[in-house]
Write an enzyme that holds these catalytic residues in place. Structure first.
Site, mmCIF file in Angstrom:
data_model
loop_
_atom_site.group_PDB
_atom_site.id
_atom_site.type_symbol
_atom_site.label_atom_id
_atom_site.label_comp_id
_atom_site.label_asym_id
_atom_site.label_seq_id
_atom_site.Cartn_x
_atom_site.Cartn_y
_atom_site.Cartn_z
ATOM 1 N N GLU A 187 0.854 -1.199 0.000
ATOM 2 C CA GLU A 187 0.000 0.000 0.000
ATOM 3 C C GLU A 187 0.891 1.252 0.000
ATOM 4 O OE1 GLU A 187 -2.006 0.128 3.776
ATOM 5 O OE2 GLU A 187 -3.518 1.573 3.108
ATOM 6 N N CYS A 192 -4.960 -3.397 2.494
ATOM 7 C CA CYS A 192 -4.708 -3.425 3.927
ATOM 8 C C CYS A 192 -5.943 -3.680 4.788
ATOM 9 C CB CYS A 192 -3.954 -2.158 4.346
ATOM 10 S SG CYS A 192 -2.952 -2.482 5.822
ATOM 11 N N LYS A 195 -9.423 2.224 -1.797
ATOM 12 C CA LYS A 195 -9.703 1.556 -0.518
ATOM 13 C C LYS A 195 -11.024 2.033 0.082
ATOM 14 C CE LYS A 195 -7.095 0.665 3.782
ATOM 15 N NZ LYS A 195 -5.869 1.058 4.521
#
Ligand code: ACM
Length: 266
Positions: A40, A143, A110
């Site tokens: 990330e 993540c 995300k």
């Protein structure tokens, strides 16, 4: 069969050219692979102190970082999935890009922002996607998406064979949870985490390394150390993830035996 690789590295905050070079050097020094997953925000670092800082380091999808990764992907005829800070119009996302054979297939922004990320980034509004690539059907996640099992489940239901998980993990449990996500969804995961400690603006975060490649039976095919840069790789057959039967008589099936009508519905 493909070779899948996770690139574990230590981005230096605010040094995109240096970080890009580090990633490219690791890829070039490592074993040849069809699929590379990078951490990330690999080009810019993680511990921001203001929205302005995030905006200044963010790049459009046709910016220098993604363009450089496209060149690597074209030269090596490979697939690359990498997390980056994305600027689209005036909005800043904790985003990621999927590149295959030099072409950008798409981005994933995300949706589950972690802790102070909520101050710097706008959450994505589109579901985590699955793309058909030269390395199999890839499901994309970033993540903290891991802590919501719905992410991996949605990607599996959407046909993913391999979960590509780009991470800057600070909690202790993701690598363990990854094994379970692989078993309960019968998919592969390539988890690329970062290492190192960032101290900025009074916050100190240490990232947990231990990138891993796990198969649909929950067997760890490759694992990186907790504190050193590394490229780990494993030869995998993405088609193994298509068999969702389970148990000695293969009577049960992870897809068909679900009871969505009996699960909680809002
Ligand atoms: C995280 O989502 N970077 C912990």
């Amino acid at each position: 069969m493909i070779v899948a690789a996770a690139v574990q590295m230590e981005p230096v905050f605010g040094q995109p050219q240096h970080n890009l070079q580090t990633a490219v050097d690791l890829i070039e020094a490592g074993p040849p692979a069809n699929l590379y997953v990078l951490p990330e925000l690999f080009h810019c670092g993680y511990v921001f102190t203001s929205q302005e800082e995030a905006a200044a380091l963010a790049e459009p999808v046709d910016g220098p970082t993604v363009s450089a990764l496209q060149e690597v992907s074209a030269q090596r005829q490979c697939t690359i999935f990498a997390g980056f800070a994305e600027r689209a119009d005036q909005t800043i996302y904790n985003s990621s890009v999927l590149i295959d054979q030099g072409q950008v297939l798409g981005t994933y922004r995300k949706i589950h922002l972690f802790d102070k990320e909520t101050l710097w980034f706008t959450p994505g509004s589109a579901p985590p996607p699955v793309y058909q690539t030269s390395s199999g059907r890839l499901g994309l996640m970033i993540c903290f998406d891991w802590i919501f099992p719905e992410t991996a489940r949605s990607l599996m239901l959407n046909g993913a064979q391999i979960l590509c998980h780009s991470a800057n993990l600070v909690l202790q449990w993701c690598q363990k949870a990854t094994v379970i996500r692989c078993v309960e969804n019968h998919v592969f995961t390539v988890l690329a985490n970062r290492i190192g400690t960032e101290s900025r603006g009074g916050d100190t975060l240490t990232f947990t390394g231990a990138s891993t490649i796990v198969d649909p039976k929950g067997q760890v095919q490759a694992a990186a150390p907790e504190t050193e840069a590394a490229v780990i790789s494993a030869q995998i057959d993405p088609a193994l993830a298509d068999d969702k039967t389970i148990g000695p008589s293969k009577i049960n099936n992870l897809l068909h035996d679900r009871k969505p009508d009996l699960y909680f519905q809002p």
